[in-house]
Design a protein around this motif. Structure first.
Motif, PDB file in Angstrom:
ATOM      1  N   ASP A 136       0.860  -1.189   0.000  1.00  0.00           N
ATOM      2  CA  ASP A 136       0.000   0.000   0.000  1.00  0.00           C
ATOM      3  C   ASP A 136       0.891   1.232   0.000  1.00  0.00           C
ATOM      4  N   ASP A 137       0.487   2.257  -0.780  1.00  0.00           N
ATOM      5  CA  ASP A 137       1.298   3.475  -0.830  1.00  0.00           C
ATOM      6  C   ASP A 137       1.036   4.406   0.346  1.00  0.00           C
ATOM      7  N   GLU A 138       0.041   4.097   1.177  1.00  0.00           N
ATOM      8  CA  GLU A 138      -0.219   4.871   2.396  1.00  0.00           C
ATOM      9  C   GLU A 138       0.436   4.165   3.576  1.00  0.00           C
ATOM     10  N   GLU A 139       1.377   4.827   4.206  1.00  0.00           N
ATOM     11  CA  GLU A 139       2.143   4.202   5.290  1.00  0.00           C
ATOM     12  C   GLU A 139       1.246   3.815   6.461  1.00  0.00           C
ATOM     13  N   ILE A 140       0.286   4.696   6.792  1.00  0.00           N
ATOM     14  CA  ILE A 140      -0.583   4.418   7.937  1.00  0.00           C
ATOM     15  C   ILE A 140      -1.419   3.164   7.666  1.00  0.00           C
ATOM     16  N   VAL A 177      -0.607 -12.102  -0.454  1.00  0.00           N
ATOM     17  CA  VAL A 177      -0.309 -10.703  -0.735  1.00  0.00           C
ATOM     18  C   VAL A 177      -1.597  -9.914  -0.604  1.00  0.00           C
ATOM     19  N   ILE A 178      -1.573  -8.882   0.257  1.00  0.00           N
ATOM     20  CA  ILE A 178      -2.702  -7.966   0.409  1.00  0.00           C
ATOM     21  C   ILE A 178      -2.279  -6.651  -0.232  1.00  0.00           C
ATOM     22  N   THR A 179      -2.894  -6.263  -1.342  1.00  0.00           N
ATOM     23  CA  THR A 179      -2.406  -5.121  -2.100  1.00  0.00           C
ATOM     24  C   THR A 179      -3.508  -4.111  -2.388  1.00  0.00           C
ATOM     25  N   ASP A 180      -3.094  -2.841  -2.406  1.00  0.00           N
ATOM     26  CA  ASP A 180      -3.980  -1.762  -2.822  1.00  0.00           C
ATOM     27  C   ASP A 180      -4.113  -1.796  -4.335  1.00  0.00           C
ATOM     28  N   LEU A 181      -5.191  -1.178  -4.853  1.00  0.00           N
ATOM     29  CA  LEU A 181      -5.389  -1.178  -6.293  1.00  0.00           C
ATOM     30  C   LEU A 181      -4.648  -0.027  -6.959  1.00  0.00           C
ATOM     31  N   LYS A 182      -4.812   1.190  -6.447  1.00  0.00           N
ATOM     32  CA  LYS A 182      -4.212   2.384  -7.044  1.00  0.00           C
ATOM     33  C   LYS A 182      -2.878   2.679  -6.385  1.00  0.00           C
ATOM     34  N   MET A 183      -1.781   2.519  -7.141  1.00  0.00           N
ATOM     35  CA  MET A 183      -0.440   2.821  -6.650  1.00  0.00           C
ATOM     36  C   MET A 183       0.400   3.326  -7.816  1.00  0.00           C
ATOM     37  N   GLU A 184       1.433   4.118  -7.503  1.00  0.00           N
ATOM     38  CA  GLU A 184       2.326   4.619  -8.537  1.00  0.00           C
ATOM     39  C   GLU A 184       3.314   3.541  -8.967  1.00  0.00           C
ATOM     40  N   ILE A 189      -3.422  -4.179 -10.197  1.00  0.00           N
ATOM     41  CA  ILE A 189      -3.753  -5.107 -11.275  1.00  0.00           C
ATOM     42  C   ILE A 189      -2.484  -5.621 -11.945  1.00  0.00           C
ATOM     43  N   GLN A 190      -1.493  -4.713 -12.184  1.00  0.00           N
ATOM     44  CA  GLN A 190      -0.231  -5.147 -12.785  1.00  0.00           C
ATOM     45  C   GLN A 190       0.529  -6.106 -11.843  1.00  0.00           C
ATOM     46  N   LEU A 191       0.509  -5.788 -10.559  1.00  0.00           N
ATOM     47  CA  LEU A 191       1.157  -6.667  -9.582  1.00  0.00           C
ATOM     48  C   LEU A 191       0.473  -8.031  -9.553  1.00  0.00           C
ATOM     49  N   LEU A 192      -0.851  -8.034  -9.638  1.00  0.00           N
ATOM     50  CA  LEU A 192      -1.600  -9.282  -9.647  1.00  0.00           C
ATOM     51  C   LEU A 192      -1.201 -10.154 -10.839  1.00  0.00           C
TER      52      LEU A 192
END
Length: 687
Positions: A136-140, A177-184, A189-192
């Motif tokens: 996730d791109d959000e640290e919190i 893997v628990i991943t966010d969808l929107k990341m830089e 989706i690309q990671l998936l």
């Protein structure tokens, strides 16, 4: 304004409706309330809970006196009594397991080693902590998720985008893997897509704050296992993570072995299975399959039948109360397979790790997970099992016990146990070495120990009777069981050991065969008389043994010149081949070389050494094929006084694996073709 005139019948109807409205609803029967409470209180899988609720609702609409009511109640009772989630925790202490195995059995070192290897693998798997990668791109957000998951016992790593996640996966792939969808740089989706190509076994949970139906469908189509929207419901996330981890744990069980213990009766197959359960601290279940022919006994009856009930597998699991017991399927080779039914076919599913996670009993009619059950099958003859079933199991052979092993087992285990069962102590009875040997050699003839145990029990009963009848002059003096006393108690020995003859004989050769009770030596006798080219075969010979005799004669006729035999010896002669003990059926290919040696001796006039035994399958070209039962045959030869053995060279690996005490005082010769067997077995010319 118009008013409806009330007739007497109308007034009566309204009065009845008013009275019924004032009456309270009938109370629910106590057994229905109890069933509903149990459904609500128990921790059941979602499908099971839904099935139970639907059955309960169906039950509430039935007439209590209807037969279907009792059927429905019995079904619910059975469904709720099954251990859907209850398991026992394995004890993976190898030292403790080794101590238990060695204290229960003697002479099964190879079997013990295989069991300890199995436990060692389970130990290593159990030490591995499940791993999760949070992206996730959000640290919190990723810190909070990591904190929650670490408290649940997972090993958690964190990455702030897809590229960093791929870097971590290259170093050590995560289980989930628990991943966010929107990341830089690389989105979810690309990671998936990358994970599905490079690490297809890793589970993926997609999380996004831009949740739409389209994104959810896309993520699931690309291979995501679950999809959650932000803000994340931690309860749902933890539940989904737990479900995925349980699936991975179940998949790891799929590759565990299904053991099949094969060997003669009484060699310790069942007791080893019980010791495995004790070492693991699992529940132990054993049921015999001998004579079983109805598939419904294993898979259950459908509830449309009167008196329907579940199959043996689920009934035994219900009794022990856990879903990961050790289940021993005893005497599997004695299951009946004919036009009336084939119960063995059920085990093609039960023992298949790819299918038994969703085993469906006809009575239960919903999947039950058998993947954590440790199945152990036993069979006296693995060859009698269907090939597809054998392919699902790892066969471990139990060999016959040597005389030395039987003597040690009798002293350490059998005698103390039988004395205790019959109210005697070692102070009352003392069994000498000669007495033990007398029991083993004179009163039993078996590969295992059951007959020996029965004879020891017989002796103990007779001593107990004498004690009670005060036939002993002094009850404080121990009874010394030597050979003479054993004969006085049990009568004359039942068996006499077949011994090899001392003087060489013409037309008589000694062979080695394997039987269901262990190894035996056999004598092949041949005679020639005037006749009309007949081959006479006697001695209760089976088809395979008859073919071996025909092959040996044909080989000699086609190679008569090489062995300096008259090529026309069979033209005006009959050949009679006889194997003594005609009351005992005999079959198998191992006697082919023995018959050849006896025939060659007869036709050349050279005597056969009686301290030499041979075993091998003969071909028409004179080659010798390998045979089975090497250990049992060597033991039989040693006990019969044979001093030299000749085996096919292709059995070299089995012979080199024999224990030193098995081949003690024996000379073993390996040969490739039948002429080499003859050189060893026949007395050399001029000697």
């Amino acid at each position: 304004m118009f008013f409806k005139k009330k007739t007497p019948s109308t007034e009566q109807s309204e009065a009845c409706e008013s009275a019924s409205a004032e009456q309270p609803a009938p109370e629910m029967p106590g057994y229905l309330q109890e069933l509903r409470d149990r459904i609500t209180a128990q921790d059941l899988p979602a499908m099971v809970r839904e099935t139970a609720q639907l059955e309960w609702e169906r039950l509430t609409g039935m007439d209590r006196s209807a037969p279907e009511s009792g059927i429905s109640i019995n079904y619910l009772e059975f469904l709720l009594s099954l251990p859907w989630k209850a398991v026992t925790r394995d004890n993976l202490d190898l030292n403790r397991a080794a101590t238990i195995l060695k204290s229960r059995h003697l002479g099964l070192d190879a079997i013990h080693e295989r069991i300890l290897e199995f436990l060692a693998v389970k130990t290593l798997i159990g030490r591995q902590r499940p791993t999760i990668l949070v992206v996730d791109d959000e640290e919190i957000a990723r810190t909070n998720l990591a904190y929650v998951l670490e408290k649940d016992g997972y090993d958690v790593s964190m990455a702030q985008n897809g590229l960093e996640a791929v870097y971590y996966m290259d170093k050590q792939p995560a289980d989930i893997v628990i991943t966010d969808l929107k990341m830089e740089r690389m989105d979810g989706i690309q990671l998936l897509g990358t994970i599905r190509k490079q690490w297809p076994d890793t589970s993926v949970i997609m999380i996004t704050g831009y949740a739409t139906v389209d994104t959810a469908v896309t993520a699931l189509q690309k291979g995501a296992d679950h999809y959650l929207s932000k803000p994340v419901n931690l309860t749902k996330l933890r539940e989904q993570v737990r479900t995925l981890m349980e699936a991975r744990e179940r998949a790891s069980h799929l590759h565990g072995p299904v053991l099949c213990f094969t060997g003669p009766p009484g060699t310790g197959k069942t007791s080893i299975g019980r010791a495995i359960a004790e070492a693991l601290e699992r529940k132990f279940v054993r049921f015999s399959l001998a004579g079983l022919k109805d598939e419904a006994e294993l898979r259950g009856h459908r509830r449309t039948y009167v008196g329907a009930m579940a199959g043996r597998i689920l009934l035994e699991i219900q009794k022990v109360g856990v879903r990961n017991p050790v289940i021993m399927l005893d005497e599997m080779d004695k299951t009946i397979q004919d036009f009336r039914g084939d119960a063995v076919s059920v085990f093609l599913e039960v023992l298949d790790p790819e299918q038994n996670a969703s085993f469906v009993d006809h009575y239960l009619d919903i999947p039950f997970d058998l993947s954590q059950v440790m199945f152990i099958a036993t069979a006296n003859m693995a060859e009698n099992l269907p090939a597809p079933l054998l392919d699902r199991m790892e066969v471990i052979e139990f060999s016959s016990y040597t005389y030395r092993e039987k003597e040690a087992i009798a002293r350490q285990f059998l005698v103390p146990a039988q004395l205790k069962r019959h109210g005697l102590t070692t102070q009352d009875v003392r069994l000498t070495d000669e007495g033990v040997r007398s029991l083993i050699r004179g009163y039993t003839r078996e590969a295992g120990l059951r007959g020996l145990e029965r004879k020891i029990a017989d002796v103990c009963r007779k001593i107990a009777r004498q004690r009670v009848d005060r036939q002993e002059a002094d009850s404080n003096v121990p009874v010394v069981l030597d050979e003479e006393r054993i004969i006085a108690l049990l009568g004359a020995p039942l068996f006499t050991q077949t011994r090899a003859l001392s003087a060489p004989r013409v037309g008589m050769a000694t062979g080695l065969v394997w039987t269901a009770t262990g190894g035996e030596i056999i004598f092949v006798e041949v005679a020639r008389m005037k006749g009309s080219k007949q081959l006479l075969l006697t001695g209760s010979l089976g088809d395979v043994l008859r073919e071996s005799a025909q092959a040996a004669l044909s080989y000699l006729r086609s190679n008569a010149a090489m062995y300096h035999i008259d090529p026309g010896f069979f033209d005006v002669s009959d050949i009679h081949i006889h194997l003594p003990s005609g009351g005992v059926s005999k079959d198998g290919p191992s006697a082919g070389v023995t018959i050849f040696v006896a025939l060659l001796s007869l036709l050349t006039g050279r005597a056969v050494r009686q301290d030499v035994a041979v075993s091998g399958e003969l071909t028409l070209l004179g080659d010798v094929l390998p045979v089975g039962g090497i250990r049992e045959k060597v033991l039989a030869a040693s006990q019969a006084g044979i001093r030299q053995l000749v085996f096919p060279r292709k059995n070299k690996a089995e012979i080199e694996a024999l224990d030193a005490d098995v081949v003690q005082d024996l000379e073993i010769v390996l040969a490739d073709e039948v002429g080499e067997f003859a050189k060893v077995a026949l007395v050399q010319e001029g000697s």
